[in-house]
Design an enzyme around this catalytic site. Structure first.
Site, mmCIF file in Angstrom:
data_model
loop_
_atom_site.group_PDB
_atom_site.id
_atom_site.type_symbol
_atom_site.label_atom_id
_atom_site.label_comp_id
_atom_site.label_asym_id
_atom_site.label_seq_id
_atom_site.Cartn_x
_atom_site.Cartn_y
_atom_site.Cartn_z
ATOM 1 C CG ASP A 14 -1.745 -1.311 0.909
ATOM 2 O OD1 ASP A 14 -2.008 -1.764 0.446
ATOM 3 O OD2 ASP A 14 -3.140 -0.389 1.989
ATOM 4 N NE ARG A 93 -0.966 2.367 13.872
ATOM 5 C CZ ARG A 93 -0.229 1.808 13.300
ATOM 6 N NH1 ARG A 93 1.152 1.275 13.616
ATOM 7 N NH2 ARG A 93 -0.418 1.074 12.802
ATOM 8 C CG ASP A 122 -4.524 2.602 12.511
ATOM 9 O OD1 ASP A 122 -3.825 2.980 13.696
ATOM 10 O OD2 ASP A 122 -3.634 1.617 12.273
ATOM 11 C CB SER A 178 -4.892 -7.177 8.174
ATOM 12 O OG SER A 178 -4.077 -5.351 8.461
#
Length: 409
Positions: A14, A93, A122, A178
């Site tokens: 990605d 994050r 996210d 994932s």
């Protein structure tokens, strides 16, 4: 002169496609790779970013800061989302996004970009951090960009584009999940796990052994805290001692993983309202959270503890939803740090086949008085005082029943 954008880059399909797409749109792309403990080849990732079109690549080792300023901070409030999830992804994050903002400011970039999808948490965590730390930065979020979405409708389009542009794609068999990995945990989602009735196959787990296969032997660890912060771990069997924060946390991960500690399978509520199933492995943090909570039992005032426990779910929710850099978070952390001032001492935990059990604790600030608590010794406590104590608390209940019976008549 091209406008600069700092892209949070992982080296995966990605973000590699996004990097090339941004270059083709005329941006000067600076790739930023955050090392928060994931097992990646950072040299290869940097090389791939440069070959794909990045003008510069930052590989930032954030592991120590992740432990001291984020994991240990979350520990102060025993952060646990929906009573179960230790927030391994969510805690990382804001750190990743903070460093991205710092690089953008250093480079004079007008934009920051990320590869988070439009369905997940996210995207919110990244963009709220950008807004809090530098509201002048513009955000490029391709998975919410109509032009990008029209061009890339799925993984096949990404692969075809990568092949067309000469972007290297891993030929090794990809795990059908994932996954997000950092120093604190690894998460597994999607694939077969999207069926909440499906029992995960053992090959889902990559960090921890199954508790069934863990050693048939107890491990005793002595964990020391100062003001709620872990400062030392001692293995009481082999004498291993760790005091450096990063080494301490890595050691707890090692011990926990080989003893089957920290597995969690749950369906949680994402911030945007979608329910999501996640399977998590969080060995070291699980040990720390249990030990820390136990030490609080002898060092924290009852009412302070209960107030903190009322605020803890909100604290976890703020972390999960991406509000690390918010006024309400500053407020809560000020209260939690005050509450932790006497959470100093040590806890001995017994680790055995997936279980972490506190078996002893000591603090120089202990509020536990053996004489007051003893069933055999009066210790200055007048038992007859309890009669009045109970009568006062019973008064409200008596009045409630009398009024209730009056209504019934």
């Amino acid at each position: 002169m091209k406008e600069k954008v700092v892209l949070a880059y992982s080296g995966g399909l990605d973000t590699s496609v996004i990097l090339k797409w941004l270059c083709e749109k005329g941006f000067d792309v600076i790739a930023y790779v955050a090392n928060v403990g994931q097992k990646d080849d950072f040299v290869a990732i940097k090389e791939k970013a440069l070959k794909t079109g990045a003008s510069k690549v930052y590989v930032e080792d954030l592991r120590r800061e992740f432990v001291t300023d984020y994991i240990f901070t979350a520990l102060l409030g025993n952060a646990m989302y929906e009573g179960r999830y230790l927030l391994g992804t969510a805690i990382a994050r804001p750190l990743i996004a903070k460093r991205q903002v710092e690089i953008a400011e250093k480079e004079g970039a007008q934009y920051v970009a990320h590869g988070a999808t439009g369905k997940g948490n996210d995207q919110v965590r990244f963009e709220l951090t950008y807004a809090a730390l530098n509201p002048n930065l513009k955000v490029i979020s391709p998975w919410k960009d109509p032009e990008f979405l029209a061009k890339f409708k799925g993984r096949t389009d990404l692969i075809n584009y990568a092949m067309e542009k000469g972007i290297p794609i891993k030929v090794s068999k990809k795990r059908p999940y994932s996954e997000d990995e950092n120093l604190m945990h690894i998460s597994h989602e999607a694939g077969k796990l999207e069926d909440p009735a499906h029992i995960p196959d053992e090959d889902v787990f990559t960090w921890t052994v199954s508790p069934k296969d863990a050693p048939d032997e107890e491990t005793l660890l002595e964990i020391h805290f100062e003001n709620g912060i872990p400062v030392k771990v001692v293995n009481l069997k082999d004498g291993t001692e760790k005091t450096d924060p990063l080494e301490l946390f890595e050691y707890l991960n090692e011990v926990g993983a080989k003893n089957g500690v920290g597995r969690l399978d749950m369906v949680e509520n994402r911030f945007i309202g979608i329910k999501s199933r996640g399977v998590y492995e969080t060995p070291g943090a699980t040990i720390l959270w249990i030990a820390h909570r136990d030490l609080e039992g002898i060092t924290m005032d009852k009412e302070v503890m209960h107030l903190r426990d009322m605020l803890a779910p909100k604290f976890a929710e703020l972390i999960y939803n991406g509000f690390w850099f918010s006024p309400e978070m500053e407020f809560l952390l000020a209260a939690f740090r005050k509450a932790q001032e006497n959470v100093t001492g040590k806890v001995t935990v017994s680790i055995y086949k997936g279980n972490v059990m506190p078996v002893a604790r000591y603090s120089p600030y202990s509020l536990y008085n053996p004489e007051l608590s003893s069933m055999d010794v009066e210790g200055g406590f007048d038992a007859t005082d309890s009669k009045g104590f109970i009568n006062i608390h019973a008064l409200r209940l008596k009045v409630h029943q009398l009024v209730k019976k009056g209504y019934q008549r």
